[in-house]
Design an enzyme around this catalytic site. Structure first.
Site, PDB file in Angstrom:
ATOM      1  N   HIS A 127      -0.408  14.125  -4.927  1.00  0.00           N
ATOM      2  CA  HIS A 127      -1.147  13.705  -3.731  1.00  0.00           C
ATOM      3  C   HIS A 127      -2.036  14.858  -3.216  1.00  0.00           C
ATOM      4  O   HIS A 127      -3.164  14.648  -2.805  1.00  0.00           O
ATOM      5  CB  HIS A 127      -0.166  13.244  -2.664  1.00  0.00           C
ATOM      6  CG  HIS A 127      -0.834  12.881  -1.382  1.00  0.00           C
ATOM      7  ND1 HIS A 127      -1.768  11.871  -1.297  1.00  0.00           N
ATOM      8  CD2 HIS A 127      -0.738  13.416  -0.136  1.00  0.00           C
ATOM      9  CE1 HIS A 127      -2.206  11.792  -0.056  1.00  0.00           C
ATOM     10  NE2 HIS A 127      -1.601  12.721   0.664  1.00  0.00           N
ATOM     11  N   LYS A 190     -12.849   6.517   8.086  1.00  0.00           N
ATOM     12  CA  LYS A 190     -12.125   5.618   8.988  1.00  0.00           C
ATOM     13  C   LYS A 190     -11.935   6.348  10.318  1.00  0.00           C
ATOM     14  O   LYS A 190     -11.404   7.448  10.334  1.00  0.00           O
ATOM     15  CB  LYS A 190     -10.754   5.376   8.338  1.00  0.00           C
ATOM     16  CG  LYS A 190     -10.130   4.074   8.644  1.00  0.00           C
ATOM     17  CD  LYS A 190      -8.937   3.776   7.760  1.00  0.00           C
ATOM     18  CE  LYS A 190      -8.143   4.943   7.222  1.00  0.00           C
ATOM     19  NZ  LYS A 190      -6.981   4.563   6.427  1.00  0.00           N
ATOM     20  N   ARG A 192     -10.926   6.059  14.629  1.00  0.00           N
ATOM     21  CA  ARG A 192     -10.568   5.362  15.870  1.00  0.00           C
ATOM     22  C   ARG A 192     -11.256   6.148  16.982  1.00  0.00           C
ATOM     23  O   ARG A 192     -10.871   7.284  17.270  1.00  0.00           O
ATOM     24  CB  ARG A 192      -9.037   5.395  16.034  1.00  0.00           C
ATOM     25  CG  ARG A 192      -8.490   4.329  16.947  1.00  0.00           C
ATOM     26  CD  ARG A 192      -6.980   4.469  17.115  1.00  0.00           C
ATOM     27  NE  ARG A 192      -6.242   4.357  15.878  1.00  0.00           N
ATOM     28  CZ  ARG A 192      -5.893   3.197  15.293  1.00  0.00           C
ATOM     29  NH1 ARG A 192      -6.216   2.066  15.860  1.00  0.00           N
ATOM     30  NH2 ARG A 192      -5.215   3.181  14.170  1.00  0.00           N
ATOM     31  N   ASP A 220      -0.549   1.960  -1.670  1.00  0.00           N
ATOM     32  CA  ASP A 220       0.796   1.644  -1.182  1.00  0.00           C
ATOM     33  C   ASP A 220       0.772   0.249  -0.547  1.00  0.00           C
ATOM     34  O   ASP A 220       0.996  -0.758  -1.224  1.00  0.00           O
ATOM     35  CB  ASP A 220       1.239   2.731  -0.203  1.00  0.00           C
ATOM     36  CG  ASP A 220       2.695   2.595   0.205  1.00  0.00           C
ATOM     37  OD1 ASP A 220       3.297   1.564  -0.091  1.00  0.00           O
ATOM     38  OD2 ASP A 220       3.241   3.531   0.826  1.00  0.00           O
ATOM     39  N   GLY A 222      -1.909  -1.165   0.364  1.00  0.00           N
ATOM     40  CA  GLY A 222      -3.189  -1.744  -0.069  1.00  0.00           C
ATOM     41  C   GLY A 222      -4.210  -1.773   1.061  1.00  0.00           C
ATOM     42  O   GLY A 222      -5.383  -2.076   0.823  1.00  0.00           O
TER      43      GLY A 222
HETATM   44  C1  R5P Z   1      -3.354   8.750   1.492  1.00  0.00           C
HETATM   45  O1  R5P Z   1      -3.726   9.849   1.835  1.00  0.00           O
HETATM   46  C2  R5P Z   1      -3.336   8.299   0.073  1.00  0.00           C
HETATM   47  O2  R5P Z   1      -4.235   9.028  -0.722  1.00  0.00           O
HETATM   48  C3  R5P Z   1      -3.629   6.826  -0.020  1.00  0.00           C
HETATM   49  O3  R5P Z   1      -4.962   6.597   0.434  1.00  0.00           O
HETATM   50  C4  R5P Z   1      -2.678   6.034   0.814  1.00  0.00           C
HETATM   51  O4  R5P Z   1      -1.354   6.384   0.530  1.00  0.00           O
HETATM   52  C5  R5P Z   1      -2.866   4.546   0.579  1.00  0.00           C
HETATM   53  O5  R5P Z   1      -1.983   3.867   1.404  1.00  0.00           O
HETATM   54  P1  R5P Z   1      -2.140   2.325   1.732  1.00  0.00           P
HETATM   55  O6  R5P Z   1      -2.351   1.597   0.419  1.00  0.00           O
HETATM   56  O7  R5P Z   1      -0.828   1.976   2.385  1.00  0.00           O
HETATM   57  O8  R5P Z   1      -3.288   2.160   2.656  1.00  0.00           O
END
Ligand code: R5P
Length: 310
Positions: A127, A190, A192, A220, A222
């Site tokens: 990661h 992204k 807020r 994860d 998505g």
């Molecule tokens: C976050 O920093 C990771 O690189 C992924 O972008 C993240 O884990 C994706 O998570 P999800 O699919 O739950 O949005």
């Protein structure tokens, strides 16, 4: 060389074994009635160079514990060198303290693997690259990018591609892939603006008429991907496809991807695909065993692993 597999992804371990033309070492990894894990390596490993293949995917704690206990068994059986091959390194997103009195679980897991007796670690698209430094033993962090690039070249007209990072944190990874195919880069930012307001997706870069390739390490829930795909199409992208190394896909993620505007989600099999993933019409799996197998062979032969990525 000996290959030992835990239970997290037997098909991947078998594919690596086929690539290396080396059978998996007979090893029992099972549960006692109370669900404690029991391991018995059923072949002599004294003096051997052993590679333990185990992703710490869901159920992460069980798979991590299996890995630790296998390493312990091998150490006590006098293996000469033990390499933990962890294609998906779970807990990696907990790599810093997001707030006071919170753990750095990625460091704790690295300590556990080291203390169990691993001499080396071989992993894929961590990661955050810095997690290599959480181990005080040699750690090779492989990249799925060459495998993805080969697929992209086969599937697309690369002249009209825009590589996109779905969030600011993934820019380095996406830029690396964009450079390999000589494509421009866009970023979904992204934000807020105020507490309580919903997030706004800003797209940095002109994606009009482009076939967008979203690149990330993990999918994860998505949510990140599906929202990024919506934002790109809204800004005039022609199509959106995603290349992600680790398909965590928890909860309703597969349904979310199925119902999304993503043309395709391409994953590696670092995490064993579930039946739902295998049946999803817009999810495709790229085999990662040849890359892992080659890295294992090179490690065993004391050859360069980084030269796989030039
Ligand atoms: C976050 O920093 C990771 O690189 C992924 O972008 C993240 O884990 C994706 O998570 P999800 O699919 O739950 O949005």
């Amino acid at each position: 060389m000996k290959l030992v597999a835990g239970n997290s992804n037997r098909p991947l371990a078998e594919a690596i074994s086929t690539y290396l033309n080396t059978p998996l070492t007979k090893c029992i990894v099972r549960r006692f009635a109370d669900m404690e894990i029991f391991v018995e390596v059923q072949e002599n490993v004294r003096g051997e160079d052993v590679f333990v293949i185990q992703s710490t995917s869901a159920p992460a704690n069980d798979h991590l514990m299996e890995l630790l206990i296998i390493i312990d068994a091998l150490r006590r059986a006098s293996a000469r060198r033990i390499t933990a091959v962890v294609p998906y390194f779970g807990y990696a997103r907990q790599d810093r303290k997001p707030g006071p009195r919170t753990p750095i679980s990625a460091k704790l897991v690295a300590n556990m693997i080291t203390r169990a007796g691993a001499d080396r670690v071989l992993t894929l698209d961590l990661h955050a690259g810095q997690i290599q430094g959480y181990f005080d033993i040699p750690t090779d962090n492989l990249f799925a990018a060459p495998v993805m690039v080969q697929d992209i070249r086969e599937v697309f007209d690369v002249n009209n591609i825009m590589v996109v990072s779905p969030d600011v944190g993934g820019v380095v990874r996406a830029r690396g892939l964009a450079k390999r195919i000589d494509a421009p880069l866009a970023i979904v930012d992204k934000r807020r603006e105020n507490p309580g307001e919903s997030e706004v997706m800003n797209v940095i870069g002109d994606v009009r008429g482009r076939n967008c390739v979203l690149v990330d390490d993990i999918v994860d829930s998505g949510g990140t991907l599906v929202n990024a795909a919506d934002a790109l199409l809204e800004k005039g992208a022609n199509s959106v496809i995603a290349y992600i190394t680790h398909g965590v896909l928890s909860g309703g993620a597969v349904s979310r991807v199925l119902g999304s505007q993503l043309k395709e989600l391409v994953l590696t099999d670092s995490i064993r695909p579930t039946e739902a993933v295998e049946n999803a019409h817009n999810i495709r799996i790229l085999p990662i065993a040849p890359l892992l197998g080659e890295a294992i062979a090179r490690t065993a032969d004391e050859k360069s692993v980084s030269s796989l990525f030039y």
